[in-house]
Design an enzyme around this catalytic site. Structure first.
Site, PDB file in Angstrom:
ATOM      1  CB  CYS A  89      -0.976  -0.071   1.185  1.00  0.00           C
ATOM      2  SG  CYS A  89      -2.330   1.100   1.018  1.00  0.00           S
ATOM      3  CG  HIS A 179      -3.745  -3.862   3.206  1.00  0.00           C
ATOM      4  ND1 HIS A 179      -2.773  -3.274   3.983  1.00  0.00           N
ATOM      5  CD2 HIS A 179      -4.371  -2.850   2.551  1.00  0.00           C
ATOM      6  CE1 HIS A 179      -2.803  -1.968   3.817  1.00  0.00           C
ATOM      7  NE2 HIS A 179      -3.775  -1.674   2.950  1.00  0.00           N
ATOM      8  CB  SER A 233      -0.850 -11.848  37.733  1.00  0.00           C
ATOM      9  OG  SER A 233      -0.907 -12.237  36.383  1.00  0.00           O
ATOM     10  N   GLY A 235      -2.425 -14.535  35.053  1.00  0.00           N
ATOM     11  CA  GLY A 235      -2.601 -14.191  33.644  1.00  0.00           C
ATOM     12  C   GLY A 235      -1.685 -15.058  32.780  1.00  0.00           C
ATOM     13  CG  ASP A 237       1.471 -11.895  28.850  1.00  0.00           C
ATOM     14  OD1 ASP A 237       1.169 -12.755  28.008  1.00  0.00           O
ATOM     15  OD2 ASP A 237       1.158 -10.694  28.737  1.00  0.00           O
ATOM     16  CB  SER A 238       2.858 -13.588  35.164  1.00  0.00           C
ATOM     17  OG  SER A 238       1.606 -14.042  35.613  1.00  0.00           O
ATOM     18  CE  LYS A 385      -2.018 -12.208  26.228  1.00  0.00           C
ATOM     19  NZ  LYS A 385      -1.619 -11.431  27.400  1.00  0.00           N
TER      20      LYS A 385
END
Ligand code: XMP
Length: 529
Positions: A89, A179, A233, A235, A237-238, A385
């Protein structure tokens, strides 16, 4: 498995960011091809480009127009690297204009599906679309290339963009107006595979197994025999950091789990359980977890405070106090592990250019490293993620933990509107459990990106049985989103909402009414505070 001489960062792709909302998506798609890549702003220091030594360069789209004077340009050094370059683009338009072609402005934007006809054989467009030389693609542009730069040929054409794809094969310079990174483009993933593997010659060794092996080797080298501390935590990630570090350094790792009174029901047990299986199967060593019961300390500090930002600051600050105090009790810990992921790194780099706009202060443990005289170990710094989730599964963590919805650092503190009280938190925990359990039962949990309940401390009249009830209100919030920057409210079935509402009102006497939030982001945010 990775052999020891293999360097999974050896053939990186450089993604030059011109400010497109899709830039991170390009990077994620390249990673899905098994290729390591990094995003850098368009005005990256040319010396950095040389040091990065890319196997290829992708120029992102962007909101500006090359037909105007002061708009971003591609550093000349990129064309002199002798490696393949793909402009998407705005990236294609800037390439065309800088190499002698012409870009024309248009006052009408084209946005949506378009049909591109392949008009010349191309290594880049090979196997794209329906196999008969036509592909359904996603367009989002105003300007277009109207005259090719010298030596380039047109390889693809659409109704509104006669030069929808161009290339100079001998130099491996390519441009596409559409795209390939968005899923609406048929075979967009194929195009990126053609570019990274066939054109740039990348080996494709950026896989979950190799990433884990590389991260383990790095952590071992970084911390040696030192002890490491991690704030766990619940979550994703941890938890993944905990699993990775446990695999890398075993009992040199100590985790601190702070119960701030603002967690969901059974949070601590759920994390324990998730690790037990992996430990049982010999994948991981048992974790040293210290649980700190700090509910009173948090709630005392929050008493009488109703401003959302003040609440966030108190929760963040108290977390640091508690964590710091516990860490002082441990001997000889000189490393602090954090679950920083790649989008955090990109965002903090981008904020140097003044683009980031703080709507809510998303600080979890932001102040910790400054307060503590520890060095940081951040084994997820390079990962998106979805990659964190993949390596979590690879390390033996269960789906239920790895695919958990995000939960904000301030927890229920920003889901109880106004002043936070224990009795409200207790009610909210029960309501939240009902909502989440029902979502899982109805197979709707993984179809929503984030779902939770909110406590509204306004009273409303109800009638249960023959008795009048004058109690508070619970709001159900569920959204669908890819990046959490924008989100659509989830269109959950009415019968399902009815079921959840009935259960909450019947089972929790402190609730007289349930409402469903039908606001999208923007203009609303996902959380209510
Ligand atoms: P908003 O409400 O800004 O939320 O649309 C976007 C995403 O961020 C999460 N969120 C937070 N996460 N600390 C966090 O760690 C915070 O203070 C915070 N506030 C919002 C929110 O849950 C959603 O996933």
């Amino acid at each position: 498995m990775q052999n020891n001489d293999q360097d999974i960062h050896a053939q990186p792709i450089l993604i030059v960011d011109f400010g497109s909302q899709y830039t991170q998506l390009i990077a994620r798609r390249v990673r899905e091809c098994g290729v390591y890549c990094e995003i850098h702003p368009f005005d990256i220091d040319p010396q950095h480009i040389a040091e990065f030594n890319p196997a290829g360069v992708i120029l992102s789209g962007g909101p500006e127009s090359v037909t105007e004077g002061q708009t971003p340009r591609i550093a000349d050094e990129i064309f002199a690297l002798g490696v393949p370059v793909l402009g998407i683009c705005y990236g294609m338009q800037a390439m065309a204009s800088q190499l002698g072609g012409i870009v024309s402005a248009s006052n009408k934007r084209e946005f949506g599906h378009a049909q591109v006809e392949m008009v010349s054989p191309s290594k880049l467009l090979k196997s794209l679309g329906d196999g008969k030389g036509s592909a359904n693609v996603w367009m989002s542009h105003g300007d277009k290339v109207s005259e090719l730069p010298t030596g380039f040929i047109c390889t693809g054409s659409s109704g509104s963009a006669p030069i929808a794809a161009m290339e100079l094969a001998e130099k491996n310079f390519y441009g596409v107006q559409f795209h390939p990174e968005v899923t609406h483009t048929d075979g967009g993933d194929r195009l990126l595979l053609n570019f990274t593997k066939d054109i740039c010659g990348c080996a494709g060794d950026w896989t979950a197994a190799n990433i884990v092996e590389d991260a383990i080797a790095k952590v071992r080298e970084q911390v040696g025999t030192d002890k490491v501390l991690l704030g766990l935590s619940g979550g994703v990630d941890s938890s993944v950091v905990a699993a990775l570090l446990s695999k890398a350094i075993g009992d040199q790792l100590t985790c601190i789990f702070v119960d701030n009174g603002l967690l969901r029901k059974g949070e601590r047990d759920e994390v324990e359980l998730a690790f037990q299986n992996a430990i049982g199967e010999g994948e991981l060593s048992p974790l040293n977890i210290i649980t700190v019961a700090a509910e009173d300390e948090f709630l005392d500090k929050l008493a009488g405070v109703d401003d959302p930002e003040a609440k966030r600051k108190i929760i963040g600050g108290t977390f640091i106090d508690v964590f710091d105090r516990e860490a002082q009790k441990l001997q000889d810990v000189n490393w602090l592990a954090q679950g920083t992921i790649y989008p955090d790194v990109i965002e903090s780099a981008a904020s140097k250019y003044g683009k980031a706009h703080v709507i809510k202060s998303h600080h979890n443990v932001g102040g910790l490293p400054e307060r503590m005289t520890m060095q940081l170990v951040e084994p997820l710094r390079e990962l998106f993620k979805d990659e964190v989730r993949k390596i979590g599964l690879h390390l033996g963590l269960p789906e239920s933990l790895v695919h958990r919805h995000p939960f904000p650092g301030p927890g229920l503190g920003v889901r109880i509107l106004g002043e936070v009280k224990k009795q409200y938190a207790d009610v909210l925990r029960e309501a939240d459990k009902i909502f989440i359990d029902e979502l899982r039962k109805a197979d709707l949990y993984s179809k929503t990106s984030q779902a939770f309940t909110v406590y509204l401390p306004v009273k409303s009249v109800g009638v249960v049985g023959d008795a009048r009830r004058y109690e508070h209100v619970i709001a159900l919030r569920a959204v669908e989103t890819i990046d959490f920057m924008t989100a659509r409210w989830a269109h959950l079935p009415y019968e399902f909402i009815e079921l959840v509402s009935n259960r909450i009102i019947n089972e929790i006497s402190a609730v007289s009414r349930v409402v469903y939030d039908v606001s999208s982001k923007p203009p609303a945010t996902i959380e209510w505070e």
